[in-house]
Design an enzyme around this catalytic site. Structure first.
Site, short mmCIF file in Angstrom:
data_model
loop_
_atom_site.label_atom_id
_atom_site.label_comp_id
_atom_site.label_asym_id
_atom_site.label_seq_id
_atom_site.Cartn_x
_atom_site.Cartn_y
_atom_site.Cartn_z
N GLY A 160 3.01 5.77 -3.12
CA GLY A 160 4.11 6.53 -3.70
C GLY A 160 3.96 6.67 -5.20
O GLY A 160 4.25 7.74 -5.78
N THR A 187 0.83 -1.20 0.00
CA THR A 187 0.00 0.00 0.00
C THR A 187 0.87 1.25 0.00
O THR A 187 0.57 2.23 -0.70
CB THR A 187 -0.95 0.00 1.20
N ASP A 188 1.95 1.24 0.76
CA ASP A 188 2.89 2.36 0.74
C ASP A 188 3.48 2.55 -0.65
O ASP A 188 3.58 3.67 -1.16
CB ASP A 188 4.03 2.11 1.73
N VAL A 189 3.91 1.46 -1.26
CA VAL A 189 4.52 1.55 -2.59
C VAL A 189 3.52 2.11 -3.61
O VAL A 189 3.84 3.00 -4.40
CB VAL A 189 5.05 0.18 -3.03
#
Length: 418
Positions: free
Chosen positions: A194, A189-191
């Protein structure tokens, strides 16, 4: 292995001349900053003096120096901070805040992932900085966005994978031993956040070419995770079906999962009826392809409980590599389930040079994963390894703001910069 060094091609980088002030830390924001840097932008990573980005301490493993001794920087940090210069500055001080405002006036893009309102106390929020620099593109990355009942909550990848539905469709089926929700093995989810933030920045840069104005970009981990439910969300919204965990199986395609072999496991990713018929020939069961229960994908989905045991009984008699060779020759998508070391030893991964090595001032060199974007006219450039904390403080302030040696010395004496 590709040993990357600066080259004359830097002049053709897509975002050359774009200045990015990266106030973010951990993964989602730094991932966006790294991508912008890979595309040629001058990215300045603002870090806390004495501590730096949180992920510098998220070890082991640790980067080792040329003598083999562990440094203070964890491997995690190196995944998202290539092509940046590090500026160590204390933004809790009035002088530090003034420096950030000056830098923001020179910047094209600012990235931040503070809690909602966290930078307002310093006068570094979007409203304040856009007044000073109307051309600034100010990208805020948060867990839940700038408004709504959860806006002030802290958001972390694991938490959002759960709240955003990803864990509800990841893991063994409820009827299997060991069933239960499972997070993805990477902070996906972070990737993805980004990546979405980067798309937003590029769109805002394009819009600025038409209007001359910057804007505030609001990207939230929860929003991204809900959007990235993709076909699973469509299955619910259109079909009225609440998706459930299915292990490695696919809700809409059969067979599309892992199967046991004589020496391990393999993936079958059969996407149409013609591929299934060719698989049946290789498996020694051509009759499956003409069986009304299995001849179409719709029928195979309806009868997966009957078909899958039959396939498993066939695949278990040959080793993985033998299956892969035979199925590839027949044009049937398949592959092994590789460990990470096997990934980097894969001939296709090697051919695509997905491992790059950059010079590093302490370690000598550092291995990194290449950017997967291939641009024919403005290729990605690997100019800098992830920086030491505060490595470029003097350089950046002299470069962007024209500060003299005496001015830099006074800021150091006042503990504003390191």
């Amino acid at each position: 292995m590709n040993t990357a060094t600066p080259s004359a091609q830097e002049q053709s980088s897509s975002l050359q001349g774009i200045k990015v002030l990266d106030l973010s830390r951990v993964l989602a924001g730094p991932w966006s900053g790294q991508l912008l840097g890979d595309l040629g932008a001058d990215v300045i990573k603002v870090e806390r003096p004495g501590a730096g980005d949180d992920t510098r301490s998220w070890g082991p493993p640790w980067l080792r120096d040329e003598a083999g001794n562990p440094t203070e920087d964890a491997a995690y940090f190196f995944s998202a901070n290539r092509n940046k210069r590090s500026l160590a500055i204390d933004i809790s001080t009035a002088q530090g805040q003034s420096l950030i405002r000056e830098l923001a006036c020179k910047a094209d893009v600012l990235l931040e992932n503070f809690k909602v309102g966290g930078l307002k106390q310093y006068g570094l929020d979007a409203e304040s900085l856009l007044k000073l620099n109307p051309r600034l593109i100010y990208a805020s990355i948060t867990g839940f966005g700038q408004d709504g009942p959860y806006a002030t909550r802290a958001g972390y990848d694991f938490l959002i994978q759960g709240m955003g539905g990803l864990m509800s469709v990841t893991g063994r089926h409820e009827r299997e031993e060991g069933a239960g929700p499972q997070k993805v093995g990477v902070a996906l989810t972070d990737v993805m956040t980004g990546l979405y933030a980067t798309v937003g920045v590029l769109a805002a840069l394009a819009a600025r070419e038409k209007t001359g104005r910057g804007q505030h970009i609001d990207v939230a981990l929860l929003d991204v995770q809900v959007a990235a439910l993709a076909n699973q969300a469509a299955n619910y919204l259109i079909g009225g079906i609440v998706p459930e965990r299915m292990g490695n199986a696919h809700p809409n395609i059969v067979p599309y999962q892992d199967f046991p072999t004589a020496d391990g496991d393999m993936i079958l990713a059969i996407g149409n009826d013609a591929q299934f018929a060719r698989f049946c020939e290789v498996a020694g069961h051509p009759e499956w392809a003409s069986d009304a229960r299995f001849s179409t994908n719709r029928a195979r989905v309806e009868n997966r409980a009957t078909l899958l045991p039959l396939i498993r009984q066939a695949t278990v008699f040959r080793p993985t590599q033998e299956w892969i060779v035979a199925l590839e020759q027949a044009g049937v998508p398949c592959g092994p389930i590789n460990r990470i070391d096997q990934v980097f030893d894969d001939p296709q991964v090697k051919a695509r040079q997905l491992r790059v090595t950059l010079p590093h001032p302490v370690a000598g060199t550092v291995p990194l994963v290449a950017n997967p974007i291939r641009l024919s006219e403005s290729p990605v450039q690997y100019r800098r390894a992830p920086p030491l904390r505060g490595q470029h403080t003097d350089e950046v302030l002299a470069d962007w703001l024209g500060l003299s040696d005496n001015e830099l010395r006074r800021l150091k004496d006042d503990a504003v910069i390191r």
